[in-house]
Design an enzyme around this catalytic site. Structure first.
Site, PDB file in Angstrom:
ATOM      1  N   HIS A  17      -2.438   7.916   6.807  1.00 37.00           N
ATOM      2  CA  HIS A  17      -1.321   8.801   6.019  1.00 37.00           C
ATOM      3  C   HIS A  17      -2.023  10.115   5.463  1.00 37.00           C
ATOM      4  O   HIS A  17      -1.165  11.154   5.428  1.00 37.00           O
ATOM      5  CB  HIS A  17      -0.714   8.014   4.811  1.00 37.00           C
ATOM      6  CG  HIS A  17       0.457   6.893   5.346  1.00 37.00           C
ATOM      7  ND1 HIS A  17       1.573   7.475   5.774  1.00 37.00           N
ATOM      8  CD2 HIS A  17       0.656   5.824   5.035  1.00 37.00           C
ATOM      9  CE1 HIS A  17       2.535   6.450   6.080  1.00 37.00           C
ATOM     10  NE2 HIS A  17       1.847   5.493   5.484  1.00 37.00           N
ATOM     11  N   HIS A  73      -4.624   1.887   7.596  1.00 33.35           N
ATOM     12  CA  HIS A  73      -3.195   2.477   7.732  1.00 33.35           C
ATOM     13  C   HIS A  73      -2.733   3.445   6.761  1.00 33.35           C
ATOM     14  O   HIS A  73      -2.339   4.376   7.165  1.00 33.35           O
ATOM     15  CB  HIS A  73      -2.212   1.299   7.268  1.00 33.35           C
ATOM     16  CG  HIS A  73      -0.597   1.437   7.430  1.00 33.35           C
ATOM     17  ND1 HIS A  73       0.232   1.082   8.154  1.00 33.35           N
ATOM     18  CD2 HIS A  73      -0.104   2.450   6.725  1.00 33.35           C
ATOM     19  CE1 HIS A  73       1.418   1.529   7.819  1.00 33.35           C
ATOM     20  NE2 HIS A  73       1.305   2.108   6.797  1.00 33.35           N
ATOM     21  N   GLU A  74      -3.327   3.247   5.333  1.00 34.63           N
ATOM     22  CA  GLU A  74      -2.949   4.403   4.498  1.00 34.63           C
ATOM     23  C   GLU A  74      -3.884   5.472   4.661  1.00 34.63           C
ATOM     24  O   GLU A  74      -3.647   6.609   4.362  1.00 34.63           O
ATOM     25  CB  GLU A  74      -3.329   3.667   3.150  1.00 34.63           C
ATOM     26  CG  GLU A  74      -2.597   2.405   2.508  1.00 34.63           C
ATOM     27  CD  GLU A  74      -0.955   2.671   2.741  1.00 34.63           C
ATOM     28  OE1 GLU A  74      -0.756   3.796   2.635  1.00 34.63           O
ATOM     29  OE2 GLU A  74      -0.235   1.721   3.159  1.00 34.63           O
ATOM     30  N   CYS A  85       5.954  -0.027   7.177  1.00 40.69           N
ATOM     31  CA  CYS A  85       5.270   1.213   6.277  1.00 40.69           C
ATOM     32  C   CYS A  85       6.600   1.470   5.691  1.00 40.69           C
ATOM     33  O   CYS A  85       7.701   1.461   6.038  1.00 40.69           O
ATOM     34  CB  CYS A  85       5.151   2.271   7.344  1.00 40.69           C
ATOM     35  SG  CYS A  85       4.648   3.724   6.269  1.00 40.69           S
ATOM     36  N   LEU A  86       6.363   1.716   4.216  1.00 39.79           N
ATOM     37  CA  LEU A  86       7.651   1.807   3.333  1.00 39.79           C
ATOM     38  C   LEU A  86       8.270   3.466   3.648  1.00 39.79           C
ATOM     39  O   LEU A  86       9.380   3.486   3.386  1.00 39.79           O
ATOM     40  CB  LEU A  86       7.020   2.137   1.832  1.00 39.79           C
ATOM     41  CG  LEU A  86       6.586   0.851   1.100  1.00 39.79           C
ATOM     42  CD1 LEU A  86       6.006   1.135  -0.276  1.00 39.79           C
ATOM     43  CD2 LEU A  86       7.712  -0.056   1.162  1.00 39.79           C
ATOM     44  N   GLN A  96       3.286   9.900   0.813  1.00 42.23           N
ATOM     45  CA  GLN A  96       4.708   9.092   0.777  1.00 42.23           C
ATOM     46  C   GLN A  96       5.448   9.559  -0.309  1.00 42.23           C
ATOM     47  O   GLN A  96       6.671   9.280  -0.485  1.00 42.23           O
ATOM     48  CB  GLN A  96       4.225   7.926   0.802  1.00 42.23           C
ATOM     49  CG  GLN A  96       3.671   7.309   2.497  1.00 42.23           C
ATOM     50  CD  GLN A  96       3.529   5.839   2.349  1.00 42.23           C
ATOM     51  OE1 GLN A  96       2.607   5.302   2.084  1.00 42.23           O
ATOM     52  NE2 GLN A  96       4.500   5.303   2.995  1.00 42.23           N
ATOM     53  N   GLY A 106       0.831  -0.932  -0.083  1.00 42.11           N
ATOM     54  CA  GLY A 106      -0.028  -0.123  -0.160  1.00 42.11           C
ATOM     55  C   GLY A 106       0.844   1.110   0.067  1.00 42.11           C
ATOM     56  O   GLY A 106       1.967   1.229   0.542  1.00 42.11           O
TER      57      GLY A 106
HETATM   58 ZN   LIG Z   1       2.580   3.620   5.614  1.00 40.71          ZN
END
Ligand SMILES: [Zn+2]
Length: 169
Positions: free
Chosen positions: A140, A136-137, A94-95, A51, A46
């Site tokens: 963000h 989660h996304e 998380c990236l 991001q 995701g």
């Molecule tokens: Zn994330």
């Protein structure tokens, strides 16, 4: 399509609140294509536009398992219409916070409304990994990271570790 740079903590842009998208245009779709390619290359399941430094309420996702056909999904202006009282824990990563994993407790089921790649409004129920990932996304989009759900000590340790890794790289 192009791979974009993924911002990592403690980049201040990650704390920004993203703006709604007024219309899904070819430009929006080009951004979503780039985001998907960036997510696959990372690799991740995701990615939110913030991001890659774009403060728009856009998320891409693919929850297909290894060996399965890709199942790219796109969420523009997602909203949670309902969340279950029942919660479930999941070890999240998380990236933007490389190599840090910790358990977060979230509602086990949610009902979503969003605009898809074609610009159509859709309502959908989510549970399991889908429910975890979309929540989660969506965090963000509010400038919230999964480590913000942890204790202050754990959060500070995570950021310290990522900074240290960045220095060593
Ligand atoms: Zn994330």
């Amino acid at each position: 399509m192009a791979i974009r740079e993924i911002l990592v903590v403690p980049h201040p842009v990650l704390k920004q609140v993203s703006e709604p998208v007024s219309e899904v245009t070819d430009e929006t779709r080009a951004l979503m294509d780039d985001m998907l390619e960036t997510m696959y290359a990372a690799p991740g399941i995701g990615l939110a536009a913030i991001q890659v430094g774009v403060p728009k309420r856009i998320i891409v996702m693919d929850l297909a398992r290894e060996g399965e056909e890709p199942q790219p999904r796109y969420f523009v202006n997602p909203e949670i219409l309902w969340a279950s009282e029942e919660t479930a824990p999941y070890e999240e990563g998380c990236l933007s916070i490389p190599d840090i994993y910790d358990e977060v407790e979230r509602p086990a089921q949610v009902k979503l409304r969003y605009v898809n790649y074609q610009g159509e409004q859709v309502e959908e129920d989510a549970e399991g990994l889908f429910a975890v990932c979309i929540q989660h996304e969506m965090d963000h989009l509010e400038g919230v990271l999964f480590i913000d759900h942890l204790s202050r000590l754990k959060r500070e340790q995570a950021i310290k570790k990522v900074k240290k890794q960045a220095k060593a790289a």
